[in-house]
Design a protein around this motif. Structure first.
Motif, PDB file in Angstrom:
ATOM      1  N   HIS A  46      50.356  55.131 -11.752  1.00  0.00           N
ATOM      2  CA  HIS A  46      51.492  55.326 -12.652  1.00  0.00           C
ATOM      3  C   HIS A  46      52.802  55.265 -11.873  1.00  0.00           C
ATOM      4  O   HIS A  46      52.875  55.677 -10.708  1.00  0.00           O
ATOM      5  N   GLY A  47      53.847  54.782 -12.537  1.00  0.00           N
ATOM      6  CA  GLY A  47      55.119  54.558 -11.877  1.00  0.00           C
ATOM      7  C   GLY A  47      55.776  55.804 -11.338  1.00  0.00           C
ATOM      8  O   GLY A  47      56.491  55.755 -10.330  1.00  0.00           O
ATOM      9  N   GLN A  48      55.548  56.959 -11.988  1.00  0.00           N
ATOM     10  CA  GLN A  48      56.244  58.165 -11.561  1.00  0.00           C
ATOM     11  C   GLN A  48      55.373  59.081 -10.703  1.00  0.00           C
ATOM     12  O   GLN A  48      55.680  60.239 -10.493  1.00  0.00           O
ATOM     13  N   TYR A  76      46.559  42.583 -10.715  1.00  0.00           N
ATOM     14  CA  TYR A  76      46.566  43.936 -10.168  1.00  0.00           C
ATOM     15  C   TYR A  76      45.987  43.940  -8.759  1.00  0.00           C
ATOM     16  O   TYR A  76      45.233  43.037  -8.369  1.00  0.00           O
ATOM     17  N   ASP A  94      46.707  49.250  -9.312  1.00  0.00           N
ATOM     18  CA  ASP A  94      48.136  48.991  -9.163  1.00  0.00           C
ATOM     19  C   ASP A  94      48.514  47.760  -9.992  1.00  0.00           C
ATOM     20  O   ASP A  94      48.392  46.623  -9.544  1.00  0.00           O
ATOM     21  N   PRO A  96      51.813  47.032 -12.023  1.00  0.00           N
ATOM     22  CA  PRO A  96      53.140  47.476 -12.467  1.00  0.00           C
ATOM     23  C   PRO A  96      53.480  47.065 -13.887  1.00  0.00           C
ATOM     24  O   PRO A  96      54.164  47.811 -14.611  1.00  0.00           O
ATOM     25  N   GLN A  97      53.026  45.900 -14.310  1.00  0.00           N
ATOM     26  CA  GLN A  97      53.352  45.431 -15.660  1.00  0.00           C
ATOM     27  C   GLN A  97      52.872  46.412 -16.725  1.00  0.00           C
ATOM     28  O   GLN A  97      53.477  46.553 -17.787  1.00  0.00           O
ATOM     29  N   ASP A 100      53.807  50.856 -14.467  1.00  0.00           N
ATOM     30  CA  ASP A 100      55.071  51.294 -13.890  1.00  0.00           C
ATOM     31  C   ASP A 100      56.062  51.571 -15.011  1.00  0.00           C
ATOM     32  O   ASP A 100      56.963  50.783 -15.306  1.00  0.00           O
ATOM     33  N   ARG A 101      55.893  52.740 -15.645  1.00  0.00           N
ATOM     34  CA  ARG A 101      56.705  53.119 -16.796  1.00  0.00           C
ATOM     35  C   ARG A 101      57.226  54.546 -16.610  1.00  0.00           C
ATOM     36  O   ARG A 101      56.689  55.300 -15.799  1.00  0.00           O
TER      37      ARG A 101
END
Length: 483
Positions: A46-48, A76, A94, A96-97, A100-101
């Motif tokens: 996850h992005g965060q 990925y 991994d 991101p599309q 990564d939110r």
């Protein structure tokens, strides 16, 4: 005997967590790793995520991969990361599309696509690794299609998945991940509409959790009482008939507690450590928290804590009248940590403004503050409408913080109502979902708090309870072995 286990989860503490799923996924797999099982744990990157200081590496033969979800193709990579304070490594998908939110979950129209991609990427990675799991354990709606995929899209690979049995765990049946039947093609390749629940399709929807229930070799949920409740019309959220039809394949296993993380004798987040033999540190933590939050009070003033998601499920509607009444008539302190629906946040902000110095509401989440609230509070309030398992009541017991709970789900399985006459019991338990029951429970707690010898007995009873994963994890091992 060691088993080969593929474990899939959308959350994993401490990397990504919104509630109990992250805690349970981490604690159960750490237990299984200590028991020498061969684990492959897959979670999204996850992005965060907070990964600073975490040892991690790319998996060199799992780079530049592509996962197909219906008409969509996503690139990925796979990384491996060491779980802090353990010998267990997990695999991070991994992409991101998709991941990564700003937040772990969203209302985006591709939410189901994100987790279908996670599920397929995990199974594809097992193939690339040559890892043939005996158990594929998926969790909640996010990875609920894994049992169906094993029976369809991946059934051809007898070498890797020919002996795999599937376990699907329902952590909260209230969240089923339903999406439009117009997007049923996202289950391809390998899954046609003929494999999907036809009545749902006719009604214009696809329900991931229903398919986990229908296709898994075993369906578990996170407490024995909840396993009974979700078989009823009121508790099943539309899946009760499917769960009843599965019969003995549905079992309830109470979640365990990771006492490496939640133990007042070793807790790295609290300023004063303590145990059942010396409770002086608990009073010092109470003083520290009240000082931190600028809530002056003598030590005889009861402190009530809450750490919760602010949703209807958590019984917050019962507090709109009861908490203002309590604060207006009693010398108590209240500290609440959590976030969620605006109406509940507004209520708590208003309560803090109306009773300055008696109420503090912290909007959001802080692991350090969550631990300090558990250690400092005298009582912990959980008036849930329903509660699949709940962990905070078990944390509270370990910390000598008396839980005030409604008799539902895992709360009923983990807290026994105290009887001052016999000295038996571990908390205050009320039955009815109404404000009057909460008033009675709070009044009872305050009365017993005024009797020091009775209160001490109640506190020590709770601290002696054992909800460790050494006890609860063994139930999963028995289930796996039986399959």
């Amino acid at each position: 005997m060691p088993m080969r286990i593929c474990f899939l989860s959308a959350e994993y503490s401490p990397f990504a967590k919104t509630g109990g799923l992250g805690d349970v996924a981490a604690a159960l797999t750490r237990y299984l790793a200590r028991r020498a099982h061969d684990l492959r744990v897959f979670i999204p990157l996850h992005g965060q995520m907070e990964l600073q200081g975490v040892e991690r590496h790319p998996v060199d033969f799992l780079q530049g991969m592509t996962v197909q979800v219906g008409a969509h193709a996503y690139r990925y990579d796979v990384q491996t990361a060491r779980v802090p304070d353990s010998q267990l490594w997990v695999y991070l998908i991994d992409c991101p599309q998709l991941f990564d939110r700003p937040r772990i979950y969203s209302d985006a129209p591709d939410e189901h696509v994100r987790y279908l991609a996670l599920t397929r990427a995990a199974l594809d990675s097992c193939q690339r690794m040559g890892f043939a799991p005996q158990i594929v354990h998926s969790n909640d709606w996010h990875t609920a299609f894994a049992p169906l995929l094993l029976r369809t899209a991946y059934a051809w690979d007898k070498g890797v998945f020919g002996n795999a049995k599937s376990v699907f765990t329902i952590h909260n049946i209230g969240y089923q991940g339903v999406f439009s039947a117009g997007q049923a093609g996202d289950l391809a390749p390998g899954v046609g509409v003929e494999h999907l629940h036809q009545a749902d399709l006719a009604a214009g929807r696809v329900n991931p959790m229903r398919h986990g229930v229908l296709y898994a070799d075993a369906v578990t949920t996170v407490s024995p009482t909840y396993a009974l409740e979700i078989r009823t019309t009121d508790g099943g959220h539309g899946l009760d008939a499917d769960l009843r039809a599965r019969g003995e394949a549905v079992v309830g296993i109470l979640n365990g507690v990771d006492y490496d993380e939640w133990n007042p004798a070793t807790d790295r987040y609290i300023p004063h450590r303590y145990d059942a033999g010396d409770l002086s540190g608990k009073q010092l933590n109470k003083e520290a928290l009240l000082d931190l939050l600028r809530m002056p009070a003598p030590h005889t003033t009861p402190l009530i804590g809450m750490v919760t998601r602010l949703t209807q499920q958590k019984g917050l509607d019962l507090l709109f009248d009861t908490l203002p009444e309590l604060l207006a008539t009693q010398d108590v302190r209240l500290v609440v940590l959590g976030s969620g629906e605006h109406r509940y946040e507004g209520f708590l902000h208003g309560l803090q403004a109306r009773f300055p110095g008696k109420v503090v509401y912290y909007s959001g989440y802080s692991e350090e503050l969550a631990h300090l609230i558990e250690a400092a509070s005298d009582m912990f309030l959980m008036p849930s409408m329903y509660e699949p398992c709940g962990l905070n009541q078990m944390y509270s017991l370990k910390y000598g913080t008396v839980p005030i709970v409604r008799r539902t789900g895992g709360l009923a399985d983990s807290v026994r109502h105290f009887d001052p006459a016999t000295g038996q019991g571990t908390g205050i338990v009320f039955n009815d979902y109404d404000p009057g029951a909460v008033r009675w429970a709070l009044a009872t707690a305050l009365e017993w708090f005024g009797w020091p010898s009775v209160w001490r007995r109640l506190v020590l009873n709770g601290m002696r309870e054992d909800f460790s994963w050494d006890v609860q994890g063994a139930e999963y091992e028995k289930l796996y072995e039986g399959l």
